[in-house]
Enzyme design. Sequence first.
Site, PDB file in Angstrom:
ATOM      1  CD  GLN A   1      -6.538  -0.964   7.837  1.00 48.83           C
ATOM      2  OE1 GLN A   1      -7.123  -1.669   8.046  1.00 48.83           O
ATOM      3  NE2 GLN A   1      -5.020  -0.731   8.241  1.00 48.83           N
TER       4      GLN A   1
ATOM      5  CB  THR B   1      11.386  -9.614 -11.570  1.00 47.35           C
ATOM      6  OG1 THR B   1      12.357  -9.760 -12.349  1.00 47.35           O
ATOM      7  CG2 THR B   1      10.946 -11.338 -11.727  1.00 47.35           C
TER       8      THR B   1
ATOM      9  CB  CYS C   1       2.082   1.971  10.458  1.00 51.86           C
ATOM     10  SG  CYS C   1       0.924   0.921   9.187  1.00 51.86           S
TER      11      CYS C   1
ATOM     12  CG  ASN D   1      -4.723   3.801   9.566  1.00 51.21           C
ATOM     13  OD1 ASN D   1      -4.964   4.680   8.968  1.00 51.21           O
ATOM     14  ND2 ASN D   1      -3.460   3.728  10.324  1.00 51.21           N
TER      15      ASN D   1
ATOM     16  N   GLY E   1       0.867  -1.222  -0.150  1.00 52.79           N
ATOM     17  CA  GLY E   1       0.039   0.088   0.002  1.00 52.79           C
ATOM     18  C   GLY E   1       0.853   1.240  -0.047  1.00 52.79           C
ATOM     19  CB  THR E   2       4.018   2.140   1.638  1.00 54.00           C
ATOM     20  OG1 THR E   2       3.317   1.795   3.163  1.00 54.00           O
ATOM     21  CG2 THR E   2       5.031   3.362   1.852  1.00 54.00           C
TER      22      THR E   2
HETATM   23  N1  PLP Z   1      -2.615   3.038   4.145  1.00 51.44           N
HETATM   24  C1  PLP Z   1      -3.436   2.482   5.062  1.00 51.44           C
HETATM   25  C2  PLP Z   1      -4.617   3.121   5.577  1.00 51.44           C
HETATM   26  C3  PLP Z   1      -2.680   1.458   6.032  1.00 51.44           C
HETATM   27  O1  PLP Z   1      -3.380   1.246   7.053  1.00 51.44           O
HETATM   28  C4  PLP Z   1      -1.562   1.100   5.516  1.00 51.44           C
HETATM   29  C5  PLP Z   1      -0.739   0.062   6.428  1.00 51.44           C
HETATM   30  O2  PLP Z   1      -1.159   0.074   7.832  1.00 51.44           O
HETATM   31  C6  PLP Z   1      -0.929   1.378   4.452  1.00 51.44           C
HETATM   32  C7  PLP Z   1      -1.540   2.491   3.639  1.00 51.44           C
HETATM   33  C8  PLP Z   1       0.325   0.874   4.034  1.00 51.44           C
HETATM   34  O3  PLP Z   1       0.516  -0.366   3.486  1.00 51.44           O
HETATM   35  P1  PLP Z   1       1.519  -1.219   3.709  1.00 51.44           P
HETATM   36  O4  PLP Z   1       1.659  -1.802   4.742  1.00 51.44           O
HETATM   37  O5  PLP Z   1       0.977  -2.404   2.515  1.00 51.44           O
HETATM   38  O6  PLP Z   1       2.797  -0.514   2.933  1.00 51.44           O
END
Ligand code: PLP
Length: 405
Positions: A186, A244, A331, A158, A77-78
Amino acid sequence: MNLRRPATDAIYLDYNATAPVKPQVIEAIADALAMTGNPSSVHQFGRAAREAVEEARERVAAMIGATAAEIIFTAGGTEANNTALAGAGRRRLIVSEIEHPSILRAGETLSQNSSAGGERELRVLPVDGDGVVSLEALDQALGEGGEDALVSIMLANNETGVIQPVGEIATLAHARGALVHCDAVQAPGRIAFGVDSLGVDMLSLSAHKFGGPKGVGALFLRAGVDLKALVAGGGQERGWRAGTENVPGIVGFGTAAQLAAEDLQNAPHVAALRDSVEQRLRAIDPEVRIFSAGAARLPNTSCISMPGVQSETQVMGLDLSGVAVSAGSACSSGKVEPSHVLRALGAPDAETGCAIRISFGWASREADVEKLVSAWRAFYAGLSARYTGGVSQSPDGAGAGAVER
Ligand code: PLP
């Protein structure tokens, strides 16, 4: 390698940090790990790997009502969020103050570092006392013309689980010519949604929040929307994301996406577990505050403040009793900082410093609620015995202003 394992009777109530990987996903990943081919190779080994990636792409697309061609696999997600903000090429970035750090920090970095793709300006929108983004503030931020703007608002928070009016946001933003991105990390398996009903141009996903593996995600990019690649290299993912492909991770993601429909069916059960916890903790102490209780929330998330007991103290106390929850945003766990999300609601530090997040999911059971409530009650009774009479210090001596009871 000897992997440390938690106690067998420990219960896990931290799904918003990461969900347990589903057994079917583990099986699919193991099968994919045994495949040799690189999806870019033309021989039969490569073709088999390509087929696995494309089948997973179909499944992820189906989960959000997109077409497979609109899915770009990322390393989570990041990365999807960073790609959207940096790659959309819009000068103005409009986000909300409760976004995940992968949006907020990405926006700050882009606005501070104009060499990374032109001059950018970051605008952070406020939220109301329940954590819902203000449409009036968005209206003002967009101004007369939004053709140079990208609006990025999350679907569900989150920490509090609050669901944002993304459909309305997209309608307003599009009317001014802005592009719209949504961090929906989420949401899968918790609420039903689709890219068309939301009306967004881009949307981020992460496999590990709903039973898939960590380190794999996707960016939905609506057909016809321009995007500059963040990761340069070979031409994988049609040039949008070099490297890859993580075939086992992508296969696990696709399997979890297919199974997310089951989670949606199970959502009322999950909501009942969450509601029962909130009700029972409030019965133990009526001063317990449930953050964002007045807003539409994810069915699985509860952010609760137990007055006078520091978040870390609660998390450690519950952990010793075999119950895993988190303090604020997991996180950034390891370094406990006041939650920017709870602060944005206007909650005083005495409350934000005492908040824990409990989040349920596909394997949660009624027995988990019983164990959590009895651990909390015992923990609380222990504290009350030690700290009677309103002492202005937390039991670990860490937090100023907290009142022990
Ligand atoms: N966005 C939200 C709302 C999240 O809760 C998180 C992870 O906690 C992320 C993005 C980041 O995702 P990832 O852990 O896959 O990088």
